[in-house]
Design a protein around this motif. Structure first.
Motif, PDB file in Angstrom:
ATOM      1  N   UNK A 503      -8.277  52.218  11.086  1.00  0.00           N
ATOM      2  CA  UNK A 503      -9.320  52.728  11.979  1.00  0.00           C
ATOM      3  C   UNK A 503      -9.074  54.166  12.412  1.00  0.00           C
ATOM      4  N   UNK A 504      -7.824  54.612  12.339  1.00  0.00           N
ATOM      5  CA  UNK A 504      -7.543  55.991  12.738  1.00  0.00           C
ATOM      6  C   UNK A 504      -7.803  56.989  11.601  1.00  0.00           C
ATOM      7  N   UNK A 505      -8.261  56.480  10.445  1.00  0.00           N
ATOM      8  CA  UNK A 505      -8.540  57.354   9.312  1.00  0.00           C
ATOM      9  C   UNK A 505     -10.008  57.789   9.247  1.00  0.00           C
ATOM     10  N   UNK A 506     -10.907  57.051   9.950  1.00  0.00           N
ATOM     11  CA  UNK A 506     -12.317  57.433   9.915  1.00  0.00           C
ATOM     12  C   UNK A 506     -13.014  56.933  11.173  1.00  0.00           C
ATOM     13  N   UNK A 507     -14.108  57.572  11.507  1.00  0.00           N
ATOM     14  CA  UNK A 507     -14.876  57.212  12.696  1.00  0.00           C
ATOM     15  C   UNK A 507     -16.366  57.313  12.359  1.00  0.00           C
ATOM     16  N   UNK A 508     -17.137  56.192  12.363  1.00  0.00           N
ATOM     17  CA  UNK A 508     -16.702  54.857  12.774  1.00  0.00           C
ATOM     18  C   UNK A 508     -15.791  54.211  11.740  1.00  0.00           C
ATOM     19  N   UNK A 509     -15.012  53.251  12.226  1.00  0.00           N
ATOM     20  CA  UNK A 509     -14.151  52.465  11.342  1.00  0.00           C
ATOM     21  C   UNK A 509     -14.834  51.129  11.062  1.00  0.00           C
ATOM     22  N   UNK A 510     -14.310  50.393  10.094  1.00  0.00           N
ATOM     23  CA  UNK A 510     -14.956  49.157   9.661  1.00  0.00           C
ATOM     24  C   UNK A 510     -13.922  48.046   9.486  1.00  0.00           C
ATOM     25  N   UNK A 511     -14.399  46.820   9.664  1.00  0.00           N
ATOM     26  CA  UNK A 511     -13.555  45.655   9.395  1.00  0.00           C
ATOM     27  C   UNK A 511     -13.636  45.308   7.920  1.00  0.00           C
ATOM     28  N   UNK A 512     -12.702  44.526   7.453  1.00  0.00           N
ATOM     29  CA  UNK A 512     -12.724  44.056   6.069  1.00  0.00           C
ATOM     30  C   UNK A 512     -13.723  42.911   5.924  1.00  0.00           C
ATOM     31  N   UNK A 513     -14.181  42.689   4.701  1.00  0.00           N
ATOM     32  CA  UNK A 513     -15.103  41.584   4.424  1.00  0.00           C
ATOM     33  C   UNK A 513     -14.928  41.163   2.973  1.00  0.00           C
ATOM     34  N   UNK A 514     -15.531  40.040   2.615  1.00  0.00           N
ATOM     35  CA  UNK A 514     -15.370  39.518   1.254  1.00  0.00           C
ATOM     36  C   UNK A 514     -16.646  38.818   0.804  1.00  0.00           C
ATOM     37  N   UNK A 515     -16.724  38.582  -0.493  1.00  0.00           N
ATOM     38  CA  UNK A 515     -17.864  37.874  -1.080  1.00  0.00           C
ATOM     39  C   UNK A 515     -17.393  37.158  -2.334  1.00  0.00           C
ATOM     40  N   UNK A 516     -18.152  36.138  -2.744  1.00  0.00           N
ATOM     41  CA  UNK A 516     -17.844  35.383  -3.959  1.00  0.00           C
ATOM     42  C   UNK A 516     -19.060  35.413  -4.886  1.00  0.00           C
ATOM     43  N   UNK A 517     -18.806  35.306  -6.161  1.00  0.00           N
ATOM     44  CA  UNK A 517     -19.896  35.259  -7.125  1.00  0.00           C
ATOM     45  C   UNK A 517     -19.438  34.461  -8.334  1.00  0.00           C
ATOM     46  N   UNK A 518     -20.431  33.964  -9.082  1.00  0.00           N
ATOM     47  CA  UNK A 518     -20.130  33.156 -10.273  1.00  0.00           C
ATOM     48  C   UNK A 518     -20.801  33.788 -11.484  1.00  0.00           C
ATOM     49  N   UNK A 519     -20.171  33.700 -12.651  1.00  0.00           N
ATOM     50  CA  UNK A 519     -20.811  34.209 -13.875  1.00  0.00           C
ATOM     51  C   UNK A 519     -21.940  33.282 -14.281  1.00  0.00           C
ATOM     52  N   UNK A 520     -22.937  33.802 -14.991  1.00  0.00           N
ATOM     53  CA  UNK A 520     -24.003  32.918 -15.495  1.00  0.00           C
ATOM     54  C   UNK A 520     -23.443  31.942 -16.518  1.00  0.00           C
ATOM     55  N   UNK A 521     -24.098  30.790 -16.619  1.00  0.00           N
ATOM     56  CA  UNK A 521     -23.608  29.764 -17.525  1.00  0.00           C
ATOM     57  C   UNK A 521     -23.777  30.195 -18.977  1.00  0.00           C
ATOM     58  N   UNK A 522     -22.767  29.894 -19.790  1.00  0.00           N
ATOM     59  CA  UNK A 522     -22.804  30.158 -21.231  1.00  0.00           C
ATOM     60  C   UNK A 522     -22.536  28.839 -21.953  1.00  0.00           C
ATOM     61  N   UNK A 523     -22.637  28.839 -23.303  1.00  0.00           N
ATOM     62  CA  UNK A 523     -22.349  27.614 -24.051  1.00  0.00           C
ATOM     63  C   UNK A 523     -20.923  27.154 -23.781  1.00  0.00           C
TER      64      UNK A 523
END
Length: 562
Positions: A503-523
């Motif tokens: 947080x002392x490197x930039x203003x405003x500072x930000x919290x961490x976050x995450x996301x998940x994803x799946x590949x499309x189905x294949x044979x």
């Protein structure tokens, strides 16, 4: 004991023969019993410059006495007991008369022009509070606050010529007055305080300026002597009488002692933030080496510095000067000094409660310095080659109360609250990370990630620190908060995460976050799913079939009768 017997024998020889004798100084030991209002646990750890022995226990000693007899005990903060000891122990310094001067062995003494004032001196016993910091590069600055106390001793003796009482011209010397003027605390040409003169004094000084300085004591010793001359005068008739003349003579000498000190004051700068969950984030940096932070409640952050106390061995023996000569004796007054040294501990978050520390130490940094050598008799552990001075410490704490945070210095009693004038307040916002596959092949996935804050504003990482990691591959978001990256295809759920910059490197500072994803189905992916379904079915129903066959439960097939 042997050295004491030698001293006694020498004293006897001196008395019997009347010879001029200088005794050989004998190294003193620390006091054996608590004194000056200190209890055992406060007293015994103070003497780190003594020679350590073996760890042993006795019914006549306390556990802390046995421990400190075998090793030295470090302090987490400057021990205030040193001030208590010095303030009282300086008053143990011997008082003398006008024909005796007592001074620490090796002290350079002065005399007046005629030598009528001799063995005159002033000597600093201790400056307090103060801490000598054993820093890298062989430097050992003596840190003192702008306002403090100097403990000092001063003495002299008067050595007037012998009266001449024979012949036609006779001379007599009478001491009318002898005094030390008020003892002054000085820094260069500036007078910072003064006290009434005595053999042992306490001088309050004020207004020592920033930076390295000479801090000392100074006094003028003066005597007033009446010289009487009687001359026998006879006329031609051999009638004689005495003519008397008297003169007043003032003799003086100025004595002083000084130490090079560095005025110690904390100039604290840094950053403060409140996380969206209410936690407090603090980064603080100091202009001098410092001990750590006191946080709300019972928590604190400690840096690399620890402390010990040791006596000033230059005061181990005293020289007593009289018209008959000099002799030495063990000093009843032994000043202590606080030392700060780099320990092997790293910066850490601690608490005095049994529940353990709350919060997180986000990091520490500072200049890397070579490890100083401790005195031979100090049994404490230091880093092998070098250490980090921890001039900057960052911490996250689960209570937002910056007005309850105090910076603790290396000198006892020196602390500083966080000042809004020297701290930058940083806004910290929550973030949201979205990830989706926008194209795929049999071996790769093309993934689009979008990073926004809690207001929906795009978050750009390029050039601001922080990064987005997609399935192990780092990528920077642009001004629109978007990044597109190609990663190896895997037939399973994948993850992306935003690793925020401090947080002392930039203003405003930000919290961490995450996301998940799946590949499309294949044979191949469909086959994997089918295999997993078949495997799950077997694992579920095979035990049922086996139990039915073995125990004749008549439950197989389970769908019979539906």
């Amino acid at each position: 004991m042997a050295s004491s017997r030698v001293a006694v024998v020498l004293s006897v020889v001196l008395i019997l023969t009347g010879l001029y004798l200088v005794a050989t100084p004998v190294a003193a030991d620390p006091p054996e019993e608590p004194d000056h209002g200190l209890n055992a646990s406060e007293f015994y750890p103070l003497w780190s410059h003594d020679e350590d022995g073996n760890l042993s226990s006795s019914q006549n000693t306390t556990a802390i006495h046995d421990l400190t007899n075998a090793t030295d005990v470090p302090y987490a903060e400057p021990p205030r007991e040193v001030e208590v000891w010095n303030r009282n122990d300086v008053m143990e310094f011997p008082e003398t008369g006008r024909q005796t001067s007592v001074y620490p062995a090796g002290t350079e003494t002065s005399s007046s022009d005629r030598g009528w004032i001799t063995d005159a001196y002033a000597r600093i016993f201790a400056i307090q509070p103060s801490t000598r910091a054993l820093t890298g590069g062989g430097e050992q600055p003596l840190y003192v606050p702008s306002n403090g106390t100097i403990l000092a001793t001063a003495d002299y003796r008067v050595d007037l010529p012998d009266d001449d009482r024979s012949g036609d011209r006779r001379v007599y010397y009478d001491l009318e007055a002898a005094e030390m003027e008020s003892i002054r605390a000085t820094s260069g040409a500036r007078v910072l305080g003064e006290a009434e003169s005595d053999t042992a004094v306490r001088i309050q000084y004020q207004g020592l300026q920033a930076g390295p300085h000479s801090l000392g004591v100074e006094t003028r010793i003066r005597i007033d002597v009446q010289k009487t001359v009687k001359v026998r005068v006879c006329n031609d008739d051999n009638e004689c009488h005495w003519e008397t003349t008297r003169s007043e003579i003032t003799e003086s000498v100025t004595v002083e002692d000084a130490r090079v000190v560095e005025q110690y004051s904390l100039l604290s700068t840094g950053y403060v933030t409140q996380y969206p969950d209410g936690d407090m984030g603090i980064v603080t940096k100091q202009n001098h080496p410092w001990a750590g932070l006191s946080l709300p409640g019972e928590a604190s952050v400690r840096g690399v510095w620890q402390f010990y106390s040791g006596r000033d061995t230059e005061w181990d023996t005293l020289t007593k000067s009289t018209p008959d000569g000099t002799e030495t004796a063990q000093s009843p007054a032994q000043p202590l000094q606080v030392y700060a040294y780099p320990s092997t501990q790293q910066a850490e978050l601690t608490t005095d409660t049994w529940t353990g520390p709350q919060g997180d130490l986000l990091g520490s940094q500072g200049e890397q310095q070579s490890t100083p050598a401790l005195p031979a008799n100090v049994s404490l552990t230091t880093p092998e080659q070098s250490f980090n001075v921890s001039s900057q410490i960052a911490v996250r704490y689960p209570e937002f109360a910056p007005d309850e945070v105090t910076v603790q210095g290396l000198v006892a009693g020196t602390s500083r609250e966080l000042s809004p004038a020297f701290y930058t307040t940083v806004e910290t916002r929550d973030t949201s990370l979205a990830a989706e596959v926008i194209n795929s092949t049999s071996s790769t996935l093309r993934v689009r990630v979008e990073l926004t804050d809690e207001t929906g504003t795009p978050v750009m990482t390029a050039g601001y620190g922080g990064r987005v990691v997609v399935a192990g591959t780092s990528v920077e978001t642009n001004a629109a908060g978007v990044a597109i990256v190609t990663v190896d295809r895997r037939e399973r759920r994948l993850h992306a995460r935003y690793e925020s910059a401090p947080f002392w490197k930039r203003n405003p500072a930000y919290t961490s976050s995450s996301a998940s994803f799946s590949p499309p189905l294949s044979f191949g992916g469909n086959l994997q799913i089918l295999f997993r379904l078949v495997l799950a079915t077997l694992i579920l129903w095979l035990p049922v079939y086996m139990f039915d066959r073995m125990l004749d439960l008549d439950i197989w097939p389970p769908w019979e009768g539906i």
